[in-house]
Design a protein around this motif. Structure first.
Motif, PDB file in Angstrom:
ATOM      1  N   LEU A 165     -65.019 -66.702  36.776  1.00 12.30           N
ATOM      2  CA  LEU A 165     -66.534 -66.021  36.342  1.00 12.30           C
ATOM      3  C   LEU A 165     -66.643 -66.176  35.009  1.00 12.30           C
ATOM      4  O   LEU A 165     -67.731 -66.436  34.518  1.00 12.30           O
ATOM      5  CB  LEU A 165     -66.474 -64.641  36.739  1.00 12.30           C
ATOM      6  CG  LEU A 165     -66.862 -64.260  38.244  1.00 12.30           C
ATOM      7  CD1 LEU A 165     -66.546 -62.891  38.738  1.00 12.30           C
ATOM      8  CD2 LEU A 165     -68.157 -64.684  38.638  1.00 12.30           C
ATOM      9  N   LYS A 166     -65.695 -65.957  33.903  1.00  9.38           N
ATOM     10  CA  LYS A 166     -65.911 -65.785  32.766  1.00  9.38           C
ATOM     11  C   LYS A 166     -66.336 -67.357  32.107  1.00  9.38           C
ATOM     12  O   LYS A 166     -67.327 -67.839  31.558  1.00  9.38           O
ATOM     13  CB  LYS A 166     -64.741 -65.652  31.936  1.00  9.38           C
ATOM     14  CG  LYS A 166     -65.031 -65.672  30.246  1.00  9.38           C
ATOM     15  CD  LYS A 166     -63.473 -65.603  29.843  1.00  9.38           C
ATOM     16  CE  LYS A 166     -63.582 -65.874  28.175  1.00  9.38           C
ATOM     17  NZ  LYS A 166     -62.222 -65.689  27.409  1.00  9.38           N
ATOM     18  N   VAL A 167     -65.403 -68.438  32.889  1.00  7.46           N
ATOM     19  CA  VAL A 167     -65.739 -69.793  32.663  1.00  7.46           C
ATOM     20  C   VAL A 167     -67.249 -70.103  33.185  1.00  7.46           C
ATOM     21  O   VAL A 167     -68.014 -70.940  32.340  1.00  7.46           O
ATOM     22  CB  VAL A 167     -64.847 -70.769  33.000  1.00  7.46           C
ATOM     23  CG1 VAL A 167     -64.878 -72.186  32.727  1.00  7.46           C
ATOM     24  CG2 VAL A 167     -63.403 -70.328  32.184  1.00  7.46           C
ATOM     25  N   ALA A 168     -67.534 -69.908  34.280  1.00  7.66           N
ATOM     26  CA  ALA A 168     -68.751 -70.331  35.163  1.00  7.66           C
ATOM     27  C   ALA A 168     -69.801 -69.571  34.398  1.00  7.66           C
ATOM     28  O   ALA A 168     -71.021 -70.464  34.115  1.00  7.66           O
ATOM     29  CB  ALA A 168     -68.827 -69.842  36.485  1.00  7.66           C
ATOM     30  N   ASP A 169     -69.793 -68.267  33.665  1.00 10.53           N
ATOM     31  CA  ASP A 169     -71.017 -67.816  33.195  1.00 10.53           C
ATOM     32  C   ASP A 169     -71.352 -68.425  31.795  1.00 10.53           C
ATOM     33  O   ASP A 169     -72.416 -68.464  31.347  1.00 10.53           O
ATOM     34  CB  ASP A 169     -70.633 -66.377  33.025  1.00 10.53           C
ATOM     35  CG  ASP A 169     -70.930 -65.636  34.213  1.00 10.53           C
ATOM     36  OD1 ASP A 169     -71.573 -66.064  35.058  1.00 10.53           O
ATOM     37  OD2 ASP A 169     -70.538 -64.446  34.503  1.00 10.53           O
ATOM     38  N   ALA A 182     -68.026 -73.007  41.875  1.00 10.01           N
ATOM     39  CA  ALA A 182     -67.356 -73.646  42.819  1.00 10.01           C
ATOM     40  C   ALA A 182     -66.442 -74.661  41.836  1.00 10.01           C
ATOM     41  O   ALA A 182     -65.164 -75.190  41.967  1.00 10.01           O
ATOM     42  CB  ALA A 182     -67.832 -74.611  43.787  1.00 10.01           C
ATOM     43  N   LEU A 183     -67.316 -75.459  40.970  1.00 11.68           N
ATOM     44  CA  LEU A 183     -66.912 -76.395  40.190  1.00 11.68           C
ATOM     45  C   LEU A 183     -65.789 -75.691  39.103  1.00 11.68           C
ATOM     46  O   LEU A 183     -64.956 -76.280  38.726  1.00 11.68           O
ATOM     47  CB  LEU A 183     -68.035 -77.159  39.370  1.00 11.68           C
ATOM     48  CG  LEU A 183     -69.063 -77.831  40.034  1.00 11.68           C
ATOM     49  CD1 LEU A 183     -70.298 -78.240  39.146  1.00 11.68           C
ATOM     50  CD2 LEU A 183     -68.305 -78.918  40.744  1.00 11.68           C
ATOM     51  N   ALA A 184     -66.378 -74.487  38.451  1.00 13.98           N
ATOM     52  CA  ALA A 184     -65.357 -73.888  37.545  1.00 13.98           C
ATOM     53  C   ALA A 184     -63.972 -73.395  38.208  1.00 13.98           C
ATOM     54  O   ALA A 184     -63.066 -73.806  37.851  1.00 13.98           O
ATOM     55  CB  ALA A 184     -66.235 -72.850  36.888  1.00 13.98           C
TER      56      ALA A 184
END
Length: 327
Positions: A165-169, A182-184
């Motif tokens: 979540l941290k990376v995706a956000d 999903a990609l992250a």
């Protein structure tokens, strides 16, 4: 109370790249017919529906992270009947953190990515239908979980999914919308170092080698996928889902079983109900309702029974905690 209602709109909700319909169905996300191009358009549309139902609202568009909590807290102090969160689960989480333990009710118009809270409480996906539910003024009280001083209504994740979540956000969601999660996840799986977690529930050790943990207040995860089938947001208990392996085969199996609602059949996953949970073994990433909170040691999670009033469809009202608000 003077009957005032505040509408809080997240200007970024639902404005990323839209996930293909097939993928939405895969993750149990609900499609809706009406999308708006700007927060001002959402405001005009939502106010129009409320006027049709005879409900007058004040409105604010949030300016920064945490702003919705401040608005909700001020409204509760001033005796507002309800604060309506128009956004995704992050917006809902901010608003409920301003309302927890007060008499002011939470209303939701789900215009975000996954909208797990709306699925959990039976709130319709269409804007007009969600406004109709709020106008009907039926309410229930639900439990809230709490981690690191932050309340959550749906789930709290510790470990891998919080890291994703941290990376995706920060990167993927801004570019790819919901697909960014999903990609992250696929990218970070090969970079993330899984470390064993020790879990202590209501004072007793229940696992010494958990790889990542999701603490549920409701059944659903990531959309409409059933993660904790026994979870009830009004039973005064947390449902702890423990995933004990991190190899590719096990991870693929977890994803399939969560998607099909059969995680209980996995020999390397377990669940436990409790009122208090402590997680030890190092610093782990933590999220509450998909809002990243940071990395923490000695993570403590507990339940606050019936801490929030929620406006929801009348067929979702439980006889033990139902009510009605005059809007």
């Amino acid at each position: 109370m003077d009957g005032k209602i505040m509408l809080v709109i997240n200007p970024g909700a639902g404005r990323g790249v839209q996930m293909p319909h097939l993928l939405k169905r895969f993750f149990g996300m609900r499609a809706r017919r009406q999308y708006c191009r700007s927060p001002e358009e959402y405001l005009r549309v939502i106010k129009g529906h409320f006027e049709k139902f005879g409900v007058m609202v004040e409105a604010q568009i949030t300016l920064e992270r945490g702003h919705a909590s401040k608005i909700a807290s001020k409204c509760a102090e001033e005796g507002y009947r309800a604060v309506i969160a128009a956004g995704g689960d992050g917006t809902v989480n901010e608003v409920l953190n301003g309302l927890a333990g007060t008499q002011t009710a939470l209303g939701v118009i789900p215009i975000g990515t996954a909208n797990v809270f709306a699925i959990q409480t039976g709130i319709p996906a269409e804007i007009e239908d969600a406004c109709r539910v709020i106008a009907a003024a039926h309410s229930i009280k639900i439990d809230l979980g709490r981690v690191a001083g932050r309340y959550f209504a749906c789930m709290c994740g510790i470990g891998f999914d919080a890291h994703v979540l941290k990376v995706a956000d920060s990167k993927f969601k801004k570019t790819f919308g919901a697909i960014g999660y999903a990609l992250a996840g696929m990218r970070q799986y090969f970079r993330y170092k899984f470390r064993p977690m020790r879990l202590i529930a209501d004072g007793e050790e229940i696992c010494s080698k958990g790889r990542f943990v999701i603490v549920c207040n409701g059944k659903y995860y990531g959309g409409g996928m059933v993660l904790a089938e026994k979870a009830d947001h009004a039973d005064g208990k947390l449902d702890v889902c423990i995933l004990k392996k991190s190899d590719p085969f096990s991870m693929a199996s977890y994803i399939f079983r969560i998607w099909s609602g059969r995680l209980r059949l996995s020999s390397s996953a377990s669940s436990q109900q409790c009122r208090q949970l402590r997680i030890e073994g190092g610093r782990f990433a933590v999220h509450a309702d998909a809002e990243y909170l940071g990395k923490m040691n000695g993570i403590a999670v507990d339940i606050s029974p019936l801490a929030l009033n929620v406006l929801c469809p009348c067929d979702n009202i439980l006889s033990s905690n139902q009510g009605s608000l005059s809007l």
